[in-house]
Structure formats: C-alpha cells, structure tokens
Design a protein around this motif. Structure first.
Motif, mmCIF file in Angstrom:
data_model
loop_
_atom_site.group_PDB
_atom_site.id
_atom_site.type_symbol
_atom_site.label_atom_id
_atom_site.label_comp_id
_atom_site.label_asym_id
_atom_site.label_seq_id
_atom_site.Cartn_x
_atom_site.Cartn_y
_atom_site.Cartn_z
ATOM 1 N N GLY A 136 -14.905 9.352 -49.243
ATOM 2 C CA GLY A 136 -15.693 8.565 -50.178
ATOM 3 C C GLY A 136 -14.825 7.614 -50.963
ATOM 4 O O GLY A 136 -13.626 7.488 -50.705
ATOM 5 N N SER A 137 -15.443 6.958 -51.927
ATOM 6 C CA SER A 137 -14.756 6.027 -52.815
ATOM 7 C C SER A 137 -14.667 6.641 -54.199
ATOM 8 O O SER A 137 -15.698 7.020 -54.771
ATOM 9 C CB SER A 137 -15.506 4.696 -52.876
ATOM 10 N N GLN A 182 -12.122 6.932 -58.100
ATOM 11 C CA GLN A 182 -11.163 6.322 -58.997
ATOM 12 C C GLN A 182 -9.856 7.102 -58.965
ATOM 13 O O GLN A 182 -9.825 8.302 -58.628
ATOM 14 C CB GLN A 182 -11.711 6.317 -60.416
ATOM 15 N N THR A 191 -5.291 5.846 -50.143
ATOM 16 C CA THR A 191 -6.378 5.197 -49.412
ATOM 17 C C THR A 191 -6.071 5.123 -47.921
ATOM 18 O O THR A 191 -4.954 4.803 -47.529
ATOM 19 C CB THR A 191 -6.615 3.786 -49.963
ATOM 20 N N GLN A 204 -13.299 7.949 -44.160
ATOM 21 C CA GLN A 204 -12.636 6.975 -45.033
ATOM 22 C C GLN A 204 -12.488 7.524 -46.448
ATOM 23 O O GLN A 204 -13.455 8.030 -47.033
ATOM 24 C CB GLN A 204 -13.447 5.679 -45.068
ATOM 25 N N THR A 221 -11.170 5.981 -50.101
ATOM 26 C CA THR A 221 -10.769 4.790 -50.843
ATOM 27 C C THR A 221 -10.569 5.168 -52.296
ATOM 28 O O THR A 221 -11.477 5.700 -52.929
ATOM 29 C CB THR A 221 -11.824 3.688 -50.723
ATOM 30 N N VAL A 222 -9.367 4.887 -52.801
ATOM 31 C CA VAL A 222 -9.041 5.215 -54.192
ATOM 32 C C VAL A 222 -8.767 3.911 -54.933
ATOM 33 O O VAL A 222 -7.857 3.164 -54.576
ATOM 34 C CB VAL A 222 -7.825 6.142 -54.274
ATOM 35 N N SER A 223 -9.548 3.671 -55.964
ATOM 36 C CA SER A 223 -9.411 2.449 -56.751
ATOM 37 C C SER A 223 -8.631 2.733 -58.033
ATOM 38 O O SER A 223 -8.757 3.800 -58.622
ATOM 39 C CB SER A 223 -10.785 1.894 -57.113
#
Length: 122
Positions: A9-10, A12, A89, A117, A119-121
C-alpha cells in the motif's frame, strides 16, 4: 508452487505495513522463504530470509525495523515493516527456495510471487 503476496500500500514515513504471502504446491515447512524488493531503476535485492528452522537474516538497511516470520500451519510467510522510510519504496516479492534447513542465498530461490507495491511518502 504458487505464491500469492498481499498487504502492500501507500503509507507515510514512520508508518507500518505487514505483507503476507500464501504458499501452495510443496511442503511449506521444509523450505526457506524470502522477501525481495525492487525499487525503480534498481536491481532486486533480498530484504529478509527465513529458514525452515526459523533462522532469519536481514538486509542491513532494514535490521531492527523489519521482521520476517512464518506460520507453517497456514503455509504463510509474513514481513512486518515498521518505521518505514521513503527508500523502502518498491515492489516486494515473496519467494520460495528449494533449500531445506538453512538460510538460502539470493540465487537459491526458485519460485516467485507476483509482487506487491509498497510506496512510502516523506
């Protein structure tokens, strides 16, 4: 052998995710399992590995943050990821090795899942 990864997932930076990989097709408890990741433009790398006796090894950059585990009753391997960083990521793949008892090297994995996937923001 079939491997089905899930849990990406996406998130923080600083958040946590747990990936799961369901295994079928051969005796799960006998063989080692691993999690690889591939970041954009980079080669795939072995992030964590677990043997049939539950010995573990980790990529230096994830030590202390990631934990690999297995549930032989559920034929499933997990990757718990804490304190995630943007550099984590990538697409994460679970893999099964044909090596019993000891930790497999990166070259000794013979079956792969489809990837999930992460994703690290910042």
């Amino acid at each position: 052998v079939q491997l089905q990864a899930s849990g990406g997932g996406s998130v923080q930076a600083g958040d946590s995710l747990t990936l799961s990989c369901a295994h079928s097709g051969r005796t799960f408890r006998t063989y080692g399992m691993g999690w690889f990741r591939q970041a954009p433009g980079k080669q795939r790398e072995l992030v964590a590995a677990i043997s049939s006796s539950e010995s573990t090894e980790y990529l230096d950059s994830v030590k202390g943050r990631f934990t690999i585990s297995r549930d032989n009753a559920k034929n499933t391997v997990y990757l718990e990821m804490n304190s995630l960083k943007p550099e984590d990521t990538g697409i994460y793949y679970c893999a099964s090795s044909g090596i019993p008892y000891r930790i497999a090297t990166a070259a000794e994995y013979d079956y792969w899942g489809q990837g999930t996937q992460v994703t690290v923001s910042s």
